[in-house]
Design an enzyme around this catalytic site. Structure first.
Site, short mmCIF file in Angstrom:
data_model
loop_
_atom_site.label_atom_id
_atom_site.label_comp_id
_atom_site.label_asym_id
_atom_site.label_seq_id
_atom_site.Cartn_x
_atom_site.Cartn_y
_atom_site.Cartn_z
N THR A 388 -4.58 -0.84 13.05
CA THR A 388 -4.15 -2.34 13.29
C THR A 388 -4.86 -2.49 14.64
O THR A 388 -5.23 -1.73 15.36
CB THR A 388 -2.63 -2.46 13.33
OG1 THR A 388 -2.19 -1.95 12.02
CG2 THR A 388 -2.06 -3.58 13.83
N ASN A 408 -4.61 -2.78 7.65
CA ASN A 408 -3.63 -1.73 7.43
C ASN A 408 -4.11 -0.38 7.50
O ASN A 408 -4.23 0.20 8.98
CB ASN A 408 -3.02 -1.80 5.73
CG ASN A 408 -1.89 -0.76 5.69
OD1 ASN A 408 -1.14 -0.43 6.60
ND2 ASN A 408 -1.86 -0.19 4.51
N1 GLY Z 1 0.23 -2.20 8.11
C1 GLY Z 1 0.96 -1.90 9.30
C2 GLY Z 1 2.07 -2.56 9.50
O1 GLY Z 1 2.13 -3.88 9.01
O2 GLY Z 1 3.14 -2.13 9.92
#
Ligand code: GLY
Length: 579
Positions: A388, A408
């Site tokens: 992220t 993600n």
């Molecule tokens: N994709 C990681 C989160 O949103 O926590």
């Protein structure tokens, strides 16, 4: 490939980096790195090129929101592992006039999504189905979210903030060592012909220093620049996404894209030791857990226990254990699930949770109330690296933006929509594909986060703004899947309780616990052998992570009005740049 002369924009960046270095106080006699200082504004992001784009927008009269949109679009070019057009995220804004906004541009499940779509005939969760390829993709929200932020809180026109990213994509930028390595080892890119062509150059991998140009992405950005953000959802880009979905077993249709809307939500509010905190509400679990853990620890003298001590670590681990148990049982998309948010972030509830912590020994997670059974095995355990990215901006007027957004997994689902240069997310894995089973981050999630059409998956992203004496003070956040939350908490504790500078607070080693699996993850060199022994003597199971957690990017306005910014040393390409 022969070496090329750096582009003029790059020469400017190098000059700015030297200037940023000069802005830090003299290092003579100093024992720790200090934050970057600037008089007017700072942009801290995971990519020096993107930070420089933000500074240029600010210098041209844009505000922090204009810069935030331009930085986010630039990261889609220069930090493709997480920066994106094909993902989603959360932007927390605090305008100098006192307005606050929490813009939720999280991906949604397509209309054809079903709660059991990633289960095999025996009812087992097939992790590869929810993480790789077109079937793993949620309807992207980034472009719509940025457009909403700009329209409501920005000063510049959409085309002005898109242009720098389009130029970076077209003219290219020199590949860093970290990017060259990251691209090369990303096996999921090799599995998709378009990703392999663009990011692996069909096996002729990019080397450090080579110029990386992305003409397809430049063309997509040019369409957005000329036709506006709806182009992504209704124009040629949308048609290309829908066609690639149809051809490759994906679920997203033109109609899903057309219907996507970001949502403006109320930030969550809390306090910690007299500081006011504004953070992100559901569908992030991050804000709730942040406030709950800080509330649990508020009665303990963490400063006296000392940073990194076994006693302070024990308290943090136990508070996280309890908060993540609540996450698993209770949290999901607020538009689909009723959650006791006010209770979870209250001082009274935290006091009850704190009262169950035994100072002498670890509480086994299996005995911590979470409303669901622990999994029988960890056979689905995978080593998905959390990818992220976060950035934080303060402008000359004191407007603050803190934004976390994501594909993600690293490079998302690994697929690039042919002819667009747009990498797509694998955010569908953030749902509970099978409530009670593990996702790619080894998180157990419950019914509240089961898959449903139009629903947003539960997140851990935690963009946060802290107020000191009623004035906006610190804006921060991090990537890292569930470790985002413990990362932001530890950074705040380091600054508030341990009186570290912003840079020291970010540099310090971090640990993580998420209820299940019942292990304390700690960074390389992060715990001394005697601290480890003391924790093990209390019954904690320790697991050294092979990697570092998070990439905190933060800005702070000090009591004199000076702007401070700090980037995480865990990401060698990150940079705070000010002027
Ligand atoms: N994709 C990681 C989160 O949103 O926590």
């Amino acid at each position: 490939m022969p070496p090329r002369r750096p582009l003029p924009a790059l020469r400017m960046l190098l000059a700015a980096l030297c200037a940023a270095a000069l802005l830090t106080p003299a290092t003579r006699g100093q024992v720790a790195r200090q934050p970057v200082r600037a008089r007017r504004a700072i942009v801290a992001s995971s990519s020096a090129f993107a930070s420089q784009v933000g500074v240029e927008i600010l210098r041209r009269g844009g505000n922090a929101v204009d810069a935030a949109v331009a930085v986010g679009l630039a990261l889609a070019v220069t930090f493709p592992v997480a920066g994106n057009l094909g993902g989603g995220g959360f932007m927390l804004i605090r305008m100098a006039d006192g307005r606050m906004a929490a813009i939720d541009y999280r991906e949604t499940a397509p209309a054809a999504a079903r709660r059991d779509m990633y289960l095999d005939a025996d009812g087992n969760h097939r992790l590869e189905k929810s993480t790789l390829g077109y079937a793993a993709v949620g309807v992207p929200g980034t472009v719509a979210g940025f457009d909403l932020a700009l329209r409501k809180y920005g000063r510049l026109k959409w085309a002005q903030v898109v242009a720098p990213a389009r130029r970076l994509a077209r003219e290219g930028f020199p590949v860093s060592y970290a990017l060259a390595q990251g691209l090369r080892i990303a096996q999921r890119l090799a599995g998709d012909p378009e990703s392999r062509r663009i990011f692996h150059r069909d096996g002729d991998y990019y080397a450090e220093g080579e110029i990386f140009r992305q003409p397809d992405l430049a063309a997509t950005l040019e369409r957005l620049e000329k036709r506006g953000s709806r182009e992504f959802y209704e124009g040629e880009t949308a048609r290309r996404i829908a066609a690639a979905m149809r051809a490759n077993g994906g679920f997203i249709t033109l109609d899903d894209l057309k219907r996507y809307r970001p949502v403006e939500r109320e930030p969550l509010r809390g306090t910690y030791r007299g500081y006011d905190i504004a953070t992100f509400p559901p569908p992030s679990s991050g804000g709730i857990i942040l406030l709950n853990v800080l509330n649990q620890l508020e009665g303990d003298d963490l400063a006296a226990l000392g940073p990194g001590s076994s006693e302070a670590s024990h308290l943090l681990i136990e508070a996280l254990r309890r908060a993540f148990a609540d996450r698993a049982a209770l949290m999901g998309d607020p538009d689909f699930t009723t959650m006791p948010v006010e209770t979870l972030i209250s001082k009274e509830y935290a006091k009850e949770r704190r009262a169950t912590i035994d100072l002498r020994r670890a509480t086994p997670s299996a005995t911590v109330r979470a409303g669901m059974e622990a999994p029988a095995s960890e056979s689905e355990k995978v080593s998905e690296k959390a990818e992220t990215t976060h950035y934080a901006i303060v402008d000359a007027d004191g407007n603050l933006v803190t934004n976390t957004y994501t594909l993600n997994g690293p490079y998302g689902s690994g697929v690039t929509v042919p002819g667009t240069g747009v990498l797509l997310n694998n955010e569908m894995d953030d749902f509970a594909a099978k409530p009670g089973s593990l996702n790619a981050f080894q998180l157990i999630q419950g019914e509240a986060n089961a898959i449903a059409p139009g629903k947003r998956p539960l997140s851990s992203m935690t963009p946060t703004i802290v107020f000191k004496d009623g004035k906006p003070w610190l804006a921060l956040g991090s990537p890292g899947g569930p470790t985002i939350i413990s990362t932001v908490i530890q950074t705040l504790i380091n600054v508030i309780d341990h009186n570290m500078s912003l840079q020291q607070a970010i540099d310090a080693p971090r640990l993580h616990h998420q209820w299940m699996p019942d292990v304390v993850m700690w960074e390389p060199y992060g715990l001394s052998p005697d601290t480890r022994r003391a924790l093990e003597a209390k019954g904690h199971r320790l697991e050294a992570t092979p990697r570092y957690n998070g990439d905190v990017e933060a800005v702070l306005i000090d009591a004199t009005g000076a702007r401070l910014g700090a980037s995480d040393p865990r990401n060698p390409d990150a940079r705070a740049i000010g002027y």
